[in-house]
Design a protein around this motif. Structure first.
Motif, PDB file in Angstrom:
ATOM      1  N   ALA A  65      21.643 -13.053 -26.724  1.00 26.29           N
ATOM      2  CA  ALA A  65      20.669 -12.247 -27.470  1.00 26.29           C
ATOM      3  C   ALA A  65      19.501 -13.113 -27.923  1.00 26.29           C
ATOM      4  O   ALA A  65      19.691 -14.272 -28.299  1.00 26.29           O
ATOM      5  CB  ALA A  65      21.327 -11.599 -28.683  1.00 26.29           C
ATOM      6  N   ALA A  66      18.296 -12.540 -27.881  1.00 24.86           N
ATOM      7  CA  ALA A  66      17.100 -13.209 -28.401  1.00 24.86           C
ATOM      8  C   ALA A  66      16.858 -12.698 -29.816  1.00 24.86           C
ATOM      9  O   ALA A  66      16.767 -11.485 -30.033  1.00 24.86           O
ATOM     10  CB  ALA A  66      15.899 -12.908 -27.512  1.00 24.86           C
ATOM     11  N   ILE A  67      16.766 -13.606 -30.780  1.00 24.89           N
ATOM     12  CA  ILE A  67      16.688 -13.205 -32.191  1.00 24.89           C
ATOM     13  C   ILE A  67      15.278 -13.340 -32.785  1.00 24.89           C
ATOM     14  O   ILE A  67      14.773 -12.423 -33.413  1.00 24.89           O
ATOM     15  CB  ILE A  67      17.683 -14.023 -33.048  1.00 24.89           C
ATOM     16  N   HIS A  68      14.663 -14.497 -32.597  1.00 25.15           N
ATOM     17  CA  HIS A  68      13.325 -14.671 -33.167  1.00 25.15           C
ATOM     18  C   HIS A  68      12.503 -15.653 -32.346  1.00 25.15           C
ATOM     19  O   HIS A  68      13.012 -16.330 -31.464  1.00 25.15           O
ATOM     20  CB  HIS A  68      13.414 -15.139 -34.628  1.00 25.15           C
ATOM     21  N   TYR A  69      11.240 -15.716 -32.681  1.00 26.81           N
ATOM     22  CA  TYR A  69      10.291 -16.600 -32.005  1.00 26.81           C
ATOM     23  C   TYR A  69       9.573 -17.437 -33.049  1.00 26.81           C
ATOM     24  O   TYR A  69       9.179 -16.925 -34.095  1.00 26.81           O
ATOM     25  CB  TYR A  69       9.298 -15.741 -31.212  1.00 26.81           C
ATOM     26  N   GLU A  70       9.451 -18.725 -32.782  1.00 26.41           N
ATOM     27  CA  GLU A  70       8.741 -19.628 -33.694  1.00 26.41           C
ATOM     28  C   GLU A  70       7.491 -20.163 -33.000  1.00 26.41           C
ATOM     29  O   GLU A  70       7.588 -20.972 -32.075  1.00 26.41           O
ATOM     30  CB  GLU A  70       9.639 -20.809 -34.075  1.00 26.41           C
ATOM     31  N   PRO A  71       6.323 -19.714 -33.402  1.00 28.10           N
ATOM     32  CA  PRO A  71       5.100 -20.196 -32.754  1.00 28.10           C
ATOM     33  C   PRO A  71       4.973 -21.717 -32.870  1.00 28.10           C
ATOM     34  O   PRO A  71       5.123 -22.285 -33.948  1.00 28.10           O
ATOM     35  CB  PRO A  71       3.990 -19.501 -33.546  1.00 28.10           C
ATOM     36  N   LEU A  72       4.712 -22.358 -31.755  1.00 24.96           N
ATOM     37  CA  LEU A  72       4.448 -23.796 -31.755  1.00 24.96           C
ATOM     38  C   LEU A  72       3.043 -23.994 -32.312  1.00 24.96           C
ATOM     39  O   LEU A  72       2.138 -23.203 -32.013  1.00 24.96           O
ATOM     40  CB  LEU A  72       4.526 -24.327 -30.319  1.00 24.96           C
ATOM     41  N   GLY A  73       2.850 -25.020 -33.116  1.00 26.36           N
ATOM     42  CA  GLY A  73       1.538 -25.213 -33.720  1.00 26.36           C
ATOM     43  C   GLY A  73       1.027 -26.641 -33.639  1.00 26.36           C
ATOM     44  O   GLY A  73       1.801 -27.589 -33.505  1.00 26.36           O
ATOM     45  N   ILE A  74      -0.293 -26.763 -33.685  1.00 29.68           N
ATOM     46  CA  ILE A  74      -0.945 -28.075 -33.774  1.00 29.68           C
ATOM     47  C   ILE A  74      -1.327 -28.273 -35.236  1.00 29.68           C
ATOM     48  O   ILE A  74      -1.979 -27.411 -35.843  1.00 29.68           O
ATOM     49  CB  ILE A  74      -2.205 -28.144 -32.897  1.00 29.68           C
ATOM     50  N   TYR A  75      -0.914 -29.417 -35.807  1.00 31.61           N
ATOM     51  CA  TYR A  75      -1.158 -29.692 -37.223  1.00 31.61           C
ATOM     52  C   TYR A  75      -1.993 -30.960 -37.379  1.00 31.61           C
ATOM     53  O   TYR A  75      -1.899 -31.900 -36.573  1.00 31.61           O
ATOM     54  CB  TYR A  75       0.165 -29.860 -37.969  1.00 31.61           C
ATOM     55  N   ALA A  76      -2.775 -30.979 -38.446  1.00 37.80           N
ATOM     56  CA  ALA A  76      -3.639 -32.124 -38.718  1.00 37.80           C
ATOM     57  C   ALA A  76      -2.833 -33.326 -39.190  1.00 37.80           C
ATOM     58  O   ALA A  76      -1.893 -33.190 -39.975  1.00 37.80           O
ATOM     59  CB  ALA A  76      -4.669 -31.743 -39.777  1.00 37.80           C
ATOM     60  N   GLY A  77      -3.221 -34.483 -38.672  1.00 37.81           N
ATOM     61  CA  GLY A  77      -2.688 -35.743 -39.147  1.00 37.81           C
ATOM     62  C   GLY A  77      -3.855 -36.475 -39.792  1.00 37.81           C
ATOM     63  O   GLY A  77      -4.398 -36.029 -40.809  1.00 37.81           O
ATOM     64  N   LYS A  78      -4.282 -37.561 -39.178  1.00 39.20           N
ATOM     65  CA  LYS A  78      -5.446 -38.292 -39.694  1.00 39.20           C
ATOM     66  C   LYS A  78      -6.749 -37.546 -39.404  1.00 39.20           C
ATOM     67  O   LYS A  78      -7.740 -37.733 -40.107  1.00 39.20           O
ATOM     68  CB  LYS A  78      -5.489 -39.693 -39.070  1.00 39.20           C
TER      69      LYS A  78
END
Length: 297
Positions: A131-144
């Motif tokens: 069963a497929a339950i949920h989806y977590e969007p992959l994201g680009i996050y700020a570092g320096k």
């Protein structure tokens, strides 16, 4: 004399009758007691059998956030049906599959289908999703660097190093104009498939659970939704960009419930699936994660 004998005979006969009557009563009482005990034992056995039938325990391996949290909510619901959910938390992407394959744990909840397929191929395991339950969007996050358009020549970007999540990260970088991949690379893309890199971006590979630890050392990081949450980040509000909710990635990378082949019809596990797919859990996910975790239909 004869009268005396008749009287004695009458008394003897009366005594025999009375004794027989008492013996009859005693026999009925013993039989009744025995039957009552037998009936009580049978009733007790039936009750125990009924209790055993309703008292089921499911063991599930999961990463803490959001999987362990979602399961904790499901545990409350399952308890009402007499099912105990025993949640075993892991912080990596390998052990949860190993323990299910070994038969130590009933199922797991932490991965998407491409990762599972890759794991099976590399480890010769026979694990299947049910069963497929949920989806977590992959994201680009700020570092320096605080914005994608501020990236300078030679900037560094940290990505997950497992084959499926790395490909997904590279596709997201490509979608945002940071690199260009070889045509057709798709979900099998690696850093060797980068054919255009105008800013000489250095892609640094780390285990998925370690990427967030390098956020202050690199310019940008690409994080899986669960590890972003572990790091106190939320894809919907903290990410510079995320995969679109209506994208092919939403279906391709939905997080699934996984069992060892042959356990697909396990009654208790399917009860868990029903709860995880229920409106109550869907609303819990929406209210708790505000877009960082999206329930599947």
């Amino acid at each position: 004399m004869r009268k005396g004998l008749k009287r004695i005979g009458a008394l003897l006969i009366a005594g025999i009758v009375v004794s027989a009557a008492f013996a009859g009563c005693g026999g009925s009482t013993a039989a009744g007691s025995s039957a009552a005990k037998s009936s009580a034992a049978a009733g007790s056995s039936a009750a125990a059998g009924s209790s055993a039938a309703t008292k089921k325990t499911i063991t599930v391996a999961a990463t803490p956030t959001p999987h362990g949290e979602i399961l904790a909510k499901a545990k409350e619901i399952l308890a009402k049906s007499g099912i105990t959910l025993d949640i075993k938390e892991f912080t990596d992407y390998v052990q949860p599959n190993n323990v299910v394959d070994a038969g130590e744990i009933d199922c797991n909840y932490f991965q998407h289908q491409p990762y599972l397929d890759d794991f099976n191929a590399k480890n010769k395991t026979k694990l299947v999703s049910i069963a497929a339950i949920h989806y977590e969007p992959l994201g680009i996050y700020a570092g320096k660097t605080k914005a994608i358009d501020q990236l300078k020549d030679g900037a560094t970007i940290a990505v997950p190093n497992d084959s499926t999540n790395e490909a997904r990260a590279l596709l997201l970088l490509e979608a945002n104009g940071i690199i260009k991949l070889k045509e057709g690379a798709g979900v099998a893309a690696t850093v060797q498939d980068i054919v255009e890199n105008k800013k000489n971006i250095k892609v640094m590979e780390f285990a998925a659970e370690q990427v967030s630890r390098h956020i202050d050392e690199v310019d940008l990081v690409v994080l899986n939704g669960n590890y972003a949450l572990n790091a106190g980040l939320n894809a919907s509000k903290d990410a510079l960009t995320i995969e679109a909710a209506d994208s092919a990635a939403a279906k391709t990378y939905a997080n699934v419930i996984v069992v060892k082949e042959g356990n697909e019809k396990n009654e208790a596990i399917n009860e868990l699936v029903k709860v995880l797919k229920s409106d109550e859990i869907k609303n819990y996910i929406k209210d708790s994660y505000k877009g960082a975790v999206v329930p599947m239909d």
